[in-house]
Design a protein around this motif. Structure first.
Motif, PDB file in Angstrom:
ATOM      1  N   CYS A 141       2.859  18.798   3.352  1.00 20.42           N
ATOM      2  CA  CYS A 141       3.447  17.253   2.728  1.00 20.42           C
ATOM      3  C   CYS A 141       2.268  16.882   2.530  1.00 20.42           C
ATOM      4  O   CYS A 141       1.555  15.810   1.753  1.00 20.42           O
ATOM      5  N   LEU A 142       1.001  17.563   3.334  1.00 24.01           N
ATOM      6  CA  LEU A 142      -0.464  16.695   3.428  1.00 24.01           C
ATOM      7  C   LEU A 142      -0.919  16.945   1.848  1.00 24.01           C
ATOM      8  O   LEU A 142      -2.689  16.714   1.538  1.00 24.01           O
ATOM      9  N   ASP A 143      -0.703  17.888   1.121  1.00 24.31           N
ATOM     10  CA  ASP A 143      -0.970  18.178  -0.266  1.00 24.31           C
ATOM     11  C   ASP A 143      -0.770  16.920  -0.862  1.00 24.31           C
ATOM     12  O   ASP A 143      -1.949  17.236  -1.932  1.00 24.31           O
ATOM     13  N   ALA A 144      -0.041  16.023  -0.607  1.00 26.79           N
ATOM     14  CA  ALA A 144       0.045  14.289  -1.505  1.00 26.79           C
ATOM     15  C   ALA A 144      -1.154  13.656  -1.710  1.00 26.79           C
ATOM     16  O   ALA A 144      -1.758  13.480  -3.186  1.00 26.79           O
ATOM     17  N   LEU A 145      -2.447  14.574  -0.337  1.00 26.13           N
ATOM     18  CA  LEU A 145      -3.475  13.256  -0.279  1.00 26.13           C
ATOM     19  C   LEU A 145      -4.440  14.043  -1.640  1.00 26.13           C
ATOM     20  O   LEU A 145      -5.542  13.199  -1.943  1.00 26.13           O
ATOM     21  N   GLU A 146      -4.477  15.172  -1.797  1.00 29.26           N
ATOM     22  CA  GLU A 146      -5.556  15.959  -2.875  1.00 29.26           C
ATOM     23  C   GLU A 146      -4.256  15.771  -4.720  1.00 29.26           C
ATOM     24  O   GLU A 146      -5.419  15.522  -5.334  1.00 29.26           O
ATOM     25  N   ASP A 147      -3.041  16.679  -4.824  1.00 29.32           N
ATOM     26  CA  ASP A 147      -2.031  16.449  -5.774  1.00 29.32           C
ATOM     27  C   ASP A 147      -1.465  16.243  -6.060  1.00 29.32           C
ATOM     28  O   ASP A 147      -0.495  15.881  -5.600  1.00 29.32           O
ATOM     29  N   VAL A 182       1.101  -1.308  -0.160  1.00 30.69           N
ATOM     30  CA  VAL A 182      -0.341  -0.045  -0.288  1.00 30.69           C
ATOM     31  C   VAL A 182       1.361   1.104   0.238  1.00 30.69           C
ATOM     32  O   VAL A 182       1.776   1.480   0.364  1.00 30.69           O
ATOM     33  N   PRO A 183       0.359   2.637  -0.950  1.00 33.92           N
ATOM     34  CA  PRO A 183       1.393   3.972  -0.392  1.00 33.92           C
ATOM     35  C   PRO A 183       1.861   4.067   0.821  1.00 33.92           C
ATOM     36  O   PRO A 183       0.475   3.613   1.831  1.00 33.92           O
ATOM     37  N   PHE A 184       2.766   4.642   1.205  1.00 35.35           N
ATOM     38  CA  PHE A 184       3.044   5.606   1.980  1.00 35.35           C
ATOM     39  C   PHE A 184       3.248   7.136   1.713  1.00 35.35           C
ATOM     40  O   PHE A 184       4.108   7.611   1.285  1.00 35.35           O
ATOM     41  N   MET A 185       3.111   7.401   3.546  1.00 33.14           N
ATOM     42  CA  MET A 185       2.862   9.302   3.289  1.00 33.14           C
ATOM     43  C   MET A 185       3.785   9.456   3.967  1.00 33.14           C
ATOM     44  O   MET A 185       3.740   9.086   5.270  1.00 33.14           O
ATOM     45  N   VAL A 186       4.798  10.703   4.046  1.00 30.16           N
ATOM     46  CA  VAL A 186       6.143  11.093   4.877  1.00 30.16           C
ATOM     47  C   VAL A 186       5.222  12.281   5.310  1.00 30.16           C
ATOM     48  O   VAL A 186       4.696  13.290   4.007  1.00 30.16           O
ATOM     49  N   ILE A 187       4.861  12.886   6.216  1.00 32.95           N
ATOM     50  CA  ILE A 187       5.206  14.049   6.783  1.00 32.95           C
ATOM     51  C   ILE A 187       6.386  14.522   7.361  1.00 32.95           C
ATOM     52  O   ILE A 187       6.419  14.102   8.820  1.00 32.95           O
ATOM     53  N   SER A 188       6.918  15.904   7.308  1.00 29.32           N
ATOM     54  CA  SER A 188       8.125  16.081   7.908  1.00 29.32           C
ATOM     55  C   SER A 188       8.170  16.775   8.987  1.00 29.32           C
ATOM     56  O   SER A 188       8.183  18.131   9.288  1.00 29.32           O
ATOM     57  N   VAL A 223       5.842   4.793  -2.434  1.00 32.88           N
ATOM     58  CA  VAL A 223       5.258   6.068  -1.394  1.00 32.88           C
ATOM     59  C   VAL A 223       4.725   8.044  -2.566  1.00 32.88           C
ATOM     60  O   VAL A 223       5.384   7.609  -3.194  1.00 32.88           O
ATOM     61  N   ARG A 224       3.644   8.353  -1.994  1.00 31.04           N
ATOM     62  CA  ARG A 224       2.445   9.316  -2.379  1.00 31.04           C
ATOM     63  C   ARG A 224       3.618  10.352  -2.034  1.00 31.04           C
ATOM     64  O   ARG A 224       3.622  10.746  -0.633  1.00 31.04           O
ATOM     65  N   VAL A 225       3.927  11.297  -2.412  1.00 30.96           N
ATOM     66  CA  VAL A 225       4.395  12.764  -2.650  1.00 30.96           C
ATOM     67  C   VAL A 225       3.624  13.697  -2.858  1.00 30.96           C
ATOM     68  O   VAL A 225       2.323  13.692  -4.575  1.00 30.96           O
TER      69      VAL A 225
END
Length: 450
Positions: free
Chosen positions: A246-252, A219-225, A421-423
């Motif tokens: 970093c949360l912009d990855a959820l939309e775009d 499953v994709p992984f997302m990093v929030i700094s 990784v979703r970025v």
């Protein structure tokens, strides 16, 4: 997304019209600035002789030797060495100022900065790429984010990360209440209940444990700094000043594939360290006073009987007795012997191996100056596997900055492309292309208007 074909890479629009000429002119500017900087140095050398250059080299060597004594001694000797370390470069600066060379140094620095900036911009506009391929993927439907409110001095609360993430449709779990939850268990439970993305706002050690679960379940992984150093976020090109971006990855967002490192049964996203650094991290005083603890322990670790006795095997190469070993998930940039910089790529399917064995001030000085003698003190290798051993049943290690003990020998491997990784599509820290002077020259001499 498990089981179906990988999506097509995101395509950047090609430059058109007059924009096509920009890379050529930027390349010419880069070459002109580099040539001017070189001519400047040659003229100064002819007019002022080589004496000043020799003094500068000697001053630097004295300063570096002082730094070595500062790290390897205590008491009055340490502070005397610290004084020498400061006075060395100061003396060189005064000498240059006395000969009215400060302006020359500033001009050289400016010209070289222009050359590098223009060259990299030219390569970027001409289509040179740096970093993993980006893939267009649908936005997650059930993202699950784990946030540590204590990480990074309270960044989760300071930047309103939980509230913003919930507003974007994510389920957010905050760590902290007794008993302390195991983040890997939380992540696995979330996947069992249908989470289609796992993310972490916290330190690199927490990132690594959840990343291992994400890779395990594809499953994709997302990093929030939201950590303190955010080394993994740095190498992903994420905004470390404003973790909310970093949360912009959820939309775009787009998806990239990166490698993971592994030592024993532990996953690391950055590095695993052994020897001097690992011993410092293991100290109970390290959390409260990192610098003071390091300065107190370094003399014994580098030169005393408490120096750890390590051995490293990489393919047919054996290294005996290094004081510090760093195994990284893809190699760090050249000259970075501490793993404090960044990696040009995270998808090279290689481990970076750095082993340091310093015998005294001469080695330390040569190491810092990058001289040929440094090869005796520093070994730099790349491989898909490295084995670190010690004369004991287990070996202390620092895995992504966390103190652990792993069974000896510690076998380190790389897992190519193991993590999705979703970025965010727009990432301010993406590395520009490496400066390729041959390609720049060809671009500058090009006459095509195509």
């Amino acid at each position: 997304m498990t089981g179906h074909a990988r999506p097509a890479p995101a395509q950047a629009p090609a430059p058109a019209g007059a924009a096509r000429a920009a890379p050529r002119w930027l390349a010419r500017l880069a070459l002109l600035a580099a040539a001017a900087a070189t001519v400047l140095v040659l003229l100064v050398g002819i007019l002022k002789g080589i004496v000043l250059l020799a003094v500068a080299v000697i001053g630097t060597a004295v300063s570096l030797a002082g730094a070595w004594w500062f790290l390897t001694h205590r008491g009055p000797r340490r502070w005397a060495a610290g004084t020498v370390t400061v006075l060395g470069p100061l003396t060189v600066a005064i000498l240059f100022a006395g000969h009215r060379l400060i302006g020359v140094v500033a001009a050289f620095a400016l010209l070289w900065t222009v050359a590098v900036a223009a060259g990299r911009r030219a390569l970027t506009l001409s289509g040179a790429t740096s970093g993993p391929v980006e893939y267009e993927v649908p936005a997650p439907l059930r993202p699950y984010l784990i946030m540590n409110p204590r990480s990074g001095g309270g960044k989760v609360q300071r930047f309103g990360l939980a509230e913003r993430a919930r507003a974007l449709g994510a389920e957010v779990v905050l760590l902290g209440g007794p008993p302390e939850a195991d983040v890997a268990d939380l992540a696995r439970e979330a996947v069992r209940h249908g989470a289609d993305l796992l993310g972490v706002a916290g330190g690199d050690g927490t990132q690594a444990r959840v990343a291992a679960v994400a890779a395990e379940h594809d499953v994709p992984f997302m990093v929030i700094s939201a950590g303190t150093r955010n080394h993994f976020a740095l190498d992903l090109g994420l905004d470390r000043e404003d973790p909310a971006r970093c949360l912009d990855a959820l939309e775009d967002g787009v998806e990239i594939r990166v490698d993971l490192g592994r030592v024993g049964d532990r996953t690391f996203v950055n590095n695993a360290s052994f020897g001097a650094y690992a011993a410092i991290v293991q100290s109970t005083a390290y959390r409260d006073d990192k610098i003071g603890t390091a300065l107190d322990l370094l003399p014994g670790l580098l030169t005393g009987p408490s120096s750890p006795r390590l051995s490293v095997r990489v393919g047919g190469i054996s290294l005996d007795g290094p004081q510090a070993v760093l195994i990284s998930n893809n190699p760090y940039g050249s000259g970075d012997i501490a793993g404090l910089g960044r990696r040009a790529r995270l998808d090279g399917a290689m481990l970076g191996i750095l082993a340091v064995k310093v015998r005294g001030a001469a080695d330390a000085t040569a190491l810092a100056l990058g001289r040929r003698r440094a090869s005796r003190a520093l070994t730099v290798l790349t491989a898909t596997e490295a084995v670190v051993d010690v004369d004991a049943s287990s070996v202390p290690a620092g895995i992504d900055g966390e103190a652990v003990t792993v069974p000896a020998p510690a076998r380190c491997t790389v897992r190519p492309g193991a993590l999705r990784v979703r970025v965010p599509r727009d990432r301010p820290g993406v590395l520009p292309p490496e400066l390729d002077w041959v390609r720049l020259r060809r671009l500058a001499l090009s006459t095509s208007h195509g």
